[in-house]
Structures are given as C-alpha cells and as structure tokens.
Design an enzyme around this catalytic site. Structure first.
Site, mmCIF file in Angstrom:
data_model
loop_
_atom_site.group_PDB
_atom_site.id
_atom_site.type_symbol
_atom_site.label_atom_id
_atom_site.label_comp_id
_atom_site.label_asym_id
_atom_site.label_seq_id
_atom_site.Cartn_x
_atom_site.Cartn_y
_atom_site.Cartn_z
ATOM 1 C CB THR A 85 3.917 -11.712 3.520
ATOM 2 O OG1 THR A 85 4.694 -11.604 4.696
ATOM 3 C CG2 THR A 85 2.897 -10.604 3.455
ATOM 4 C CG ASP A 106 7.439 -6.483 5.854
ATOM 5 O OD1 ASP A 106 7.539 -7.596 6.408
ATOM 6 O OD2 ASP A 106 7.203 -6.351 4.645
#
Length: 340
Positions: A200, A231
């Site tokens: 990410t 997430d």
C-alpha cells in the site's frame, strides 16, 4: 521581539490551526509556516519519495492538504513498474485486478472504493464518493459504474507482466506473502514457492494552514480470493484523520489492521498524549499481544503525524521504510523502527 506579522502568523497557524483565507496563501506564508514543521508530507515505502514530491508541488504553493495527497498517491497508482498499487497491480487468484482506496480531509469528510475493476486511479474515485455522494464506501461493480458515470474511462488493468506472474503462481497456487516485498517493487521477481506480495501507499499531509488530510491506495494482496478487501479503503483501519490531533495510516497485512482498527487507535493514542512514534509502537504491540506466534511471520506498520508536524512510524518486522518531504528536503527516506 516578535514583529506583528510573525505574532499573528504564530497565533493563527500555530495555536488555533484555523485555515488562512486563500488570499494570504503563498510562498511567503509557506516559508514562515515551515519554521513550525509544516507544510510536510509523509508516506509509506520507497515509492513514497516520488509521490511526496508531487504532493509537495501543491503544498509549497500554499495548496490544501487534500489536493496534495490525491496528487501524490496518483504517482504510484500510474507507475507501470509498481505491482503493489494501482494500474499495474497483481491480480487476484481468478485473474482480476481489483483496486482499493480511501481519502479523508481535515473536516472529517471521507470516501472510499473497494474491489473496483477497470479504473486506474481509485483515489480520484474515492474523492468523488466523498464529495458527490452521501456514502463513504462504494464497492465492486457499483464503484466501477459510479466512476464511469463521472467521466472515468474503462481500462484493462491486467498488464502482460502481471499476467505472467499470475500464470506462474497458478502452477502451485500457494498463498504465502513475503514480508517487505514492497521494497522490491521496481524489479518484480519470482520468489521461493512462487510467493508474491502486495502492499500500500499511505500518505499524510499537513498544509500551511495547519490542516491534515490523508490518502491510502492499493491493489491488495497478490492472488487474494476474489472479493477480498483489506484495510486500505476502510476509514479507521487503513487511514484516519482527526484535525484536532493528527493522522495515521497503515501498511502490511490488512486483516490484522482491521481487527485492531489500527489507524484510529494510533490517532486516539496521540490524543492521549503519545508522540507519533510511540503511538505507532503501541498499536503494533497490541497486534503482537493478541497473536504472538502469528506476528512473527507477518508485517504490519503504522505511520503517523500530529498537529505540530511531528511524525513517526513503527512496524512489527524490520524493513519498513517511509518517505518525508518538507521545505528542507524532498527525498528523505527513513527506516522505521520495529519490534522484531
């Protein structure tokens, strides 16, 4: 003795954090604000350096943190050599490239998309979700439809290189992510047992007005189950901003971040008086406490900034790096501390 202008600047920016009117934005304000540790932008991993530089173009001209983080994370989203974020991301086990992202501004407004296909800048769609709909999160076909209705073009995201890696993985179909493979994204490689991983970019910016915004975007774990969402697009997990306190973002195995509402936890710890690094350390320590044996083989890291422009990070495992960009230096890469 402080002159009247410096006194007013300190009072407006340093104490209250109230946004300055646009007519006084400019390089002189940015220059003086930098004495108070902002503007500043921070982001996860080495590809955060180029992302930060794009964000800095906005911040250094007195721009808003929200615009800066969107512009910043678009850089790795568009990078054909980055297989952890955006258009060149590795697919799921069924060959679908699905993208996740979220964004949050200083007013608590937020938006996200998850499991979205065929759109190469999920962060821009996430911002439109925030600004044009009453919702926070759109997923799957609905997210793609919303993007197309708002002028985005449909694009095949499975690149030849990603497709080759996926077909190689299919020979064993063994799902076992490798820690910190994100640091190798510029030269993707076959790993022992055909293992691949994703990660990410999370970005946080504090602008000249003393306001914080954040963005987080990813293509998710490589060869995940179709429909899996980590997430990154979830407010409170992959990203959280409270303009009274600070902001936080995460990286690593998203399931563990979700289970601990990690970024929200980091911000709340800063509210209690923790410094950013200490708050990040406490958050990863709680993950380890709940799953001490599993934690030895997984990576989660948190990155945070507070209203003073102080920043810090902590991870479970060694190898987590983050990039920092401010008036003094635009290409700083720091190795974050870790528990193990």
């Amino acid at each position: 003795m402080l002159n009247r202008r410096k006194f007013l600047l300190t009072g407006i920016i340093g104490a209250s954090g109230i946004m300055l009117k646009s007519k006084v934005f400019g390089k002189s304000i940015v220059k003086e604000a930098s004495a108070l540790n902002f503007p500043i932008v921070i982001s996860t991993w080495d590809f955060g350096i180029a992302a930060n530089q794009a964000a800095w173009k906005v911040l250094s001209s007195g721009g808003r943190a929200l615009d800066a983080v969107e512009a910043g994370v678009k850089i790795p989203e568009a990078d054909p050599n980055n297989h952890t974020v955006g258009a060149a991301g590795y697919p799921d086990r069924d060959g679908h490239v699905t993208l996740d992202a979220c964004i949050m501004d200083e007013k608590g407004n937020c938006g996200g998309v998850a499991a979205m296909e065929y759109i190469d800048h999920p962060i821009a769609v996430a911002r439109l979700v925030m600004e044009k709909t009453p919702h926070v999160l759109l997923v799957g076909e609905g997210a793609t439809q919303f993007a197309l209705e708002n002028g985005f073009k449909k694009k095949q995201l499975l690149t030849p290189e990603s497709e080759k890696a996926w077909k190689e993985w299919l020979k064993t179909s063994k799902y076992q992510p490798e820690i910190n493979i994100e640091n190798k994204h510029f030269s993707p490689q076959k790993l022992p047992g055909n293992q691949y991983n994703h990660d990410t970019i999370g970005m946080l910016a504090l602008d000249a007005a003393g306001n914080i915004s954040g963005a987080c975007t990813t293509s998710g774990m490589a060869f995940k189950m179709h429909g899996r969402v980590g997430d990154s697009p979830i407010i409170g997990a992959g990203l959280f901003v409270d303009n009274e306190v600070g902001g936080a973002t995460s990286t690593g195995v998203g399931e563990e971040v979700i289970r601990n509402v990690g970024s929200f936890l980091v911000v709340e710890l800063m509210r209690q008086g923790y410094k950013p690094e200490d708050a990040c350390k406490e958050a990863v320590s709680r993950i380890i406490k709940k799953k001490p044996e599993q934690a030895k083989t997984l990576q989660v890291g948190f990155l945070a900034i507070n209203k003073k422009g102080e920043y810090g990070a902590y991870a479970i495992q060694k190898g987590f790096s983050f990039a920092v960009c401010n008036a003094g230096k635009q290409d700083l890469l720091i190795q974050g501390k870790s528990i193990y």
